[in-house]
Motif scaffolding. Structure first.
Motif, PDB file in Angstrom:
ATOM      1  N   TYR A  23       0.824  -1.205   0.000  1.00 32.64           N
ATOM      2  CA  TYR A  23       0.000   0.000   0.000  1.00 32.64           C
ATOM      3  C   TYR A  23       0.859   1.255   0.000  1.00 32.64           C
ATOM      4  O   TYR A  23       2.027   1.240   0.389  1.00 32.64           O
ATOM      5  CB  TYR A  23      -0.905   0.047   1.236  1.00 32.64           C
ATOM      6  CG  TYR A  23      -2.075  -0.906   1.218  1.00 32.64           C
ATOM      7  CD1 TYR A  23      -3.095  -0.772   0.279  1.00 32.64           C
ATOM      8  CD2 TYR A  23      -2.171  -1.937   2.163  1.00 32.64           C
ATOM      9  CE1 TYR A  23      -4.177  -1.637   0.279  1.00 32.64           C
ATOM     10  CE2 TYR A  23      -3.254  -2.797   2.163  1.00 32.64           C
ATOM     11  CZ  TYR A  23      -4.257  -2.656   1.223  1.00 32.64           C
ATOM     12  OH  TYR A  23      -5.326  -3.505   1.222  1.00 32.64           O
ATOM     13  N   THR A 204      -6.315  -8.827   0.583  1.00 28.00           N
ATOM     14  CA  THR A 204      -6.361  -7.463   1.118  1.00 28.00           C
ATOM     15  C   THR A 204      -7.557  -7.290   2.051  1.00 28.00           C
ATOM     16  O   THR A 204      -8.259  -6.289   1.995  1.00 28.00           O
ATOM     17  CB  THR A 204      -6.436  -6.429  -0.026  1.00 28.00           C
ATOM     18  OG1 THR A 204      -7.521  -6.776  -0.914  1.00 28.00           O
ATOM     19  CG2 THR A 204      -5.149  -6.376  -0.818  1.00 28.00           C
ATOM     20  N   ASN A 207      -7.242  -3.532   6.038  1.00 30.28           N
ATOM     21  CA  ASN A 207      -7.229  -2.211   5.404  1.00 30.28           C
ATOM     22  C   ASN A 207      -5.836  -1.593   5.441  1.00 30.28           C
ATOM     23  O   ASN A 207      -4.949  -2.029   6.189  1.00 30.28           O
ATOM     24  CB  ASN A 207      -8.278  -1.296   6.040  1.00 30.28           C
ATOM     25  CG  ASN A 207      -7.861  -0.787   7.400  1.00 30.28           C
ATOM     26  OD1 ASN A 207      -7.062   0.144   7.529  1.00 30.28           O
ATOM     27  ND2 ASN A 207      -8.400  -1.414   8.450  1.00 30.28           N
ATOM     28  N   THR A 209      -4.570   0.928   6.753  1.00 29.25           N
ATOM     29  CA  THR A 209      -4.038   1.527   7.989  1.00 29.25           C
ATOM     30  C   THR A 209      -3.461   0.485   8.943  1.00 29.25           C
ATOM     31  O   THR A 209      -2.769   0.842   9.893  1.00 29.25           O
ATOM     32  CB  THR A 209      -5.126   2.324   8.725  1.00 29.25           C
ATOM     33  OG1 THR A 209      -6.133   1.428   9.230  1.00 29.25           O
ATOM     34  CG2 THR A 209      -5.773   3.350   7.806  1.00 29.25           C
ATOM     35  N   THR A 249     -15.279  -6.833   2.413  1.00 23.82           N
ATOM     36  CA  THR A 249     -15.205  -6.748   3.877  1.00 23.82           C
ATOM     37  C   THR A 249     -16.256  -5.761   4.383  1.00 23.82           C
ATOM     38  O   THR A 249     -17.232  -6.148   5.000  1.00 23.82           O
ATOM     39  CB  THR A 249     -13.797  -6.344   4.340  1.00 23.82           C
ATOM     40  OG1 THR A 249     -13.425  -5.095   3.733  1.00 23.82           O
ATOM     41  CG2 THR A 249     -12.780  -7.409   3.977  1.00 23.82           C
ATOM     42  N   THR A 250     -16.084  -4.462   4.069  1.00 31.16           N
ATOM     43  CA  THR A 250     -17.003  -3.458   4.609  1.00 31.16           C
ATOM     44  C   THR A 250     -17.778  -2.697   3.534  1.00 31.16           C
ATOM     45  O   THR A 250     -18.566  -1.817   3.863  1.00 31.16           O
ATOM     46  CB  THR A 250     -16.231  -2.441   5.472  1.00 31.16           C
ATOM     47  OG1 THR A 250     -15.234  -1.790   4.671  1.00 31.16           O
ATOM     48  CG2 THR A 250     -15.563  -3.124   6.644  1.00 31.16           C
ATOM     49  N   CYS A 251     -17.575  -3.015   2.255  1.00 28.68           N
ATOM     50  CA  CYS A 251     -18.266  -2.255   1.202  1.00 28.68           C
ATOM     51  C   CYS A 251     -19.679  -2.756   0.941  1.00 28.68           C
ATOM     52  O   CYS A 251     -20.473  -2.090   0.271  1.00 28.68           O
ATOM     53  CB  CYS A 251     -17.462  -2.282  -0.101  1.00 28.68           C
ATOM     54  SG  CYS A 251     -17.437  -3.886  -0.942  1.00 28.68           S
ATOM     55  N   ASP A 267     -12.126   1.921  -0.459  1.00 33.41           N
ATOM     56  CA  ASP A 267     -11.935   2.455   0.891  1.00 33.41           C
ATOM     57  C   ASP A 267     -12.408   1.485   1.980  1.00 33.41           C
ATOM     58  O   ASP A 267     -12.762   1.900   3.082  1.00 33.41           O
ATOM     59  CB  ASP A 267     -12.692   3.779   1.052  1.00 33.41           C
ATOM     60  CG  ASP A 267     -12.084   4.887   0.206  1.00 33.41           C
ATOM     61  OD1 ASP A 267     -10.954   4.705  -0.289  1.00 33.41           O
ATOM     62  OD2 ASP A 267     -12.748   5.930   0.041  1.00 33.41           O
ATOM     63  N   GLN A 268     -12.428   0.198   1.662  1.00 38.58           N
ATOM     64  CA  GLN A 268     -12.861  -0.769   2.669  1.00 38.58           C
ATOM     65  C   GLN A 268     -11.943  -0.719   3.892  1.00 38.58           C
ATOM     66  O   GLN A 268     -10.748  -0.509   3.782  1.00 38.58           O
ATOM     67  CB  GLN A 268     -12.851  -2.186   2.084  1.00 38.58           C
ATOM     68  CG  GLN A 268     -13.899  -2.404   0.996  1.00 38.58           C
ATOM     69  CD  GLN A 268     -14.039  -3.868   0.627  1.00 38.58           C
ATOM     70  OE1 GLN A 268     -14.718  -4.624   1.322  1.00 38.58           O
ATOM     71  NE2 GLN A 268     -13.400  -4.272  -0.463  1.00 38.58           N
ATOM     72  N   MET A 269     -12.537  -0.933   5.052  1.00 34.26           N
ATOM     73  CA  MET A 269     -11.800  -0.849   6.309  1.00 34.26           C
ATOM     74  C   MET A 269     -11.819  -2.198   7.027  1.00 34.26           C
ATOM     75  O   MET A 269     -12.163  -2.321   8.201  1.00 34.26           O
ATOM     76  CB  MET A 269     -12.386   0.251   7.195  1.00 34.26           C
ATOM     77  CG  MET A 269     -12.245   1.647   6.605  1.00 34.26           C
ATOM     78  SD  MET A 269     -10.517   2.103   6.271  1.00 34.26           S
ATOM     79  CE  MET A 269      -9.904   2.236   7.955  1.00 34.26           C
ATOM     80  N   THR A 271     -10.810  -5.598   8.928  1.00 35.36           N
ATOM     81  CA  THR A 271      -9.973  -5.874  10.096  1.00 35.36           C
ATOM     82  C   THR A 271      -9.639  -7.369  10.129  1.00 35.36           C
ATOM     83  O   THR A 271     -10.062  -8.139   9.265  1.00 35.36           O
ATOM     84  CB  THR A 271     -10.705  -5.489  11.388  1.00 35.36           C
ATOM     85  OG1 THR A 271     -11.858  -6.349  11.542  1.00 35.36           O
ATOM     86  CG2 THR A 271     -11.163  -4.033  11.330  1.00 35.36           C
TER      87      THR A 271
END
Length: 473
Positions: A23, A204, A207, A209, A249-251, A267-269, A271
């Motif tokens: 990333y 992936t 995320n 971060t 995941t989060t989308c 922009d999925q976050m 975990t």
């Protein structure tokens, strides 16, 4: 026939503070979610002198120079021919850099700095240690296969219908990947001893971060099978075509809405909860598929032949058509052509030093990248009932877009259902996308690939290899 499975840890003692590859901005590792491994399978035919060695590594990618270096070390120690060794990177975005693009941390323009100077600062000590660990793994596999009981082989593929993946460039496709397994059972007691697993989506789930080391969902696939069977069954994971496929995941999975606005996809976050959810799901499904294959669909022996297609990819743009979408990519290509890839010549060297990303060769004004496609043809049979069937493994040196992956399966000599694709194997030359994607959609994928025609050259050389195989029969 006999088969041995094994793994060896590749987590260095000083993993804290190392740059994580995958990333931008490039960040330094500050912890560990799970260890990274090399996982391997050694397959021995009852009447062929050489073995087939397949190894999966928990890294983002590696170059053909490093791949050849490792293969040479294996051959020097154990005399397994280099052409009969397949090395694969699962493409986790939470492991370490084995190239030069992630030598310096930071964002934005730091990528330019890495491309220009990163190859002079890569950690060769770690790469040499990794290579020695892999050689140690091979030694363990050789000892293990000599002590193992005869086994038999079978394989199967099933489409995963659950919405766990998405085509990030074309959500409306509602993509579904096939989960493929190659299963090995003990010949005498019918117990499963190991599974090769093949599934296509980017590792992936975590995320951008997250700053902790992880093999992402492929690592959890293998761990799930090992844990639920009390380590009686081993697993090795190989990523299939996944260049444009992301995990969900989060989308969410409202594909119509995501087609209109793709921002939530990128922009999925996700975990570690999502990593385990997808990994455990696929691990359970792979085990179910292997366990329900009837005994009479297994084969007690095999012959294998390995074909290697070596070729050059020219560093050239696709000039037949261009659009506003491809304008940025064409400009980046021009910058790389006039400056970045010319830097070694400016600095008095004809060949980039160290283990650089691309295996570049200069010929006058021409720049080419030398790479390979590896095709393993396995003819399985049982002498007792004269049953015969073939399967194949195609090792591709980059990240296949879904469309090209389907074309390769369609043209495979063993048919789509008996064919497995391991992307990011033996080399990495970038994203392998259809030319229409470059012209009509553009995006960042062309900018990091060796050239816009890379996908077309890989696809065409696979077709050439298939013709060569058919004409040799």
């Amino acid at each position: 026939m006999r088969a041995a499975f094994g793994k060896i840890k590749l987590t260095p003692k000083d993993y804290i503070g190392r740059n994580l590859a995958g990333y931008v901005p490039i960040v330094k590792c500050n912890g560990k979610l799970d260890d990274i491994y090399a996982r391997g399978v050694l397959i021995e035919s009852s009447h062929q002198p050489d073995n087939l060695l397949i190894i999966s590594l928990d890294f983002l990618k590696f170059s053909i120079k490093l791949s050849n270096y490792i293969k040479d070390k294996i051959y020097s120690r154990y005399k397994i021919p280099q052409e009969q060794i397949l090395l694969h990177a699962i493409h986790t975005h939470k492991s370490f850099d084995l190239g030069n693009e992630y030598s310096f941390s930071g964002g934005g323009l730091i990528i330019i700095k890495n491309l220009l100077f990163g190859q002079y600062f890569t950690d060769d000590k770690y790469k040499i240690w990794v290579s020695n660990q892999i050689v140690k793994l091979v030694g363990n596999l050789i000892r293990k296969v000599k002590q193992s009981d005869p086994c038999k082989i079978s394989w199967k593929k099933e489409t995963i219908k659950d919405n766990i993946i998405i085509n990030r460039r074309h959500p409306e496709i509602e993509s579904k990947s096939q989960l493929g397994i190659i299963s090995f059972r003990n010949l005498s007691n019918e117990k499963l001893i190991g599974i090769i697993i093949n599934f296509g989506t980017h590792p992936t789930t975590l995320n951008l971060t997250v700053r902790k080391l992880s093999a992402d969902y492929p690592g959890r696939v293998c761990a799930r099978i090992e844990q639920t069977t009390n380590n009686q069954i081993s697993a090795v994971f190989f990523t299939g075509p996944a260049g444009d496929l992301n995990p969900i995941t989060t989308c969410g999975d409202d594909f119509k809405v995501l087609t209109e606005d793709m921002t939530p996809i990128y922009d999925q976050m996700g975990t570690y909860k999502h990593t385990k959810k997808i990994g455990y799901f696929l691990g359970d499904e792979a085990l179910k598929i292997a366990q329900k294959i009837p005994s009479d669909e297994y084969f007690t022996d095999l012959d294998f032949t390995v074909y290697n297609q070596f070729f050059e990819i020219p560093f050239e743009d696709y000039k037949k058509f261009w659009t506003s979408k491809s304008l940025k990519s064409r400009l980046l290509h021009l910058i790389k052509k006039c400056f970045l890839f010319r830097l070694p010549i400016f600095m008095g060297s004809q060949n980039p030093p160290n283990f650089s990303t691309f295996n570049i060769r200069y010929s006058g004004h021409k720049i080419v990248s030398q790479t390979q496609i590896q095709f393993i043809l396995i003819k399985a049979f049982s002498k007792s009932n004269e049953r015969k069937k073939s399967l194949s493994i195609t090792a591709i040196p980059g990240e296949l877009f879904e469309e090209i992956g389907k074309k390769i399966l369609k043209n495979s000599p063993t048919g789509a259902e008996n064919s497995f694709i391991f992307q990011n194997s033996n080399d990495w030359v970038g994203y392998l996308f259809p030319l229409k994607e470059y012209i009509l959609v553009g995006g960042y994928e062309p900018s990091v690939s060796f050239s816009p025609v890379t996908g077309a050259y890989v696809q065409n050389n696979f077709i050439k290899l298939v013709h060569k195989i058919k004409s040799s029969k």
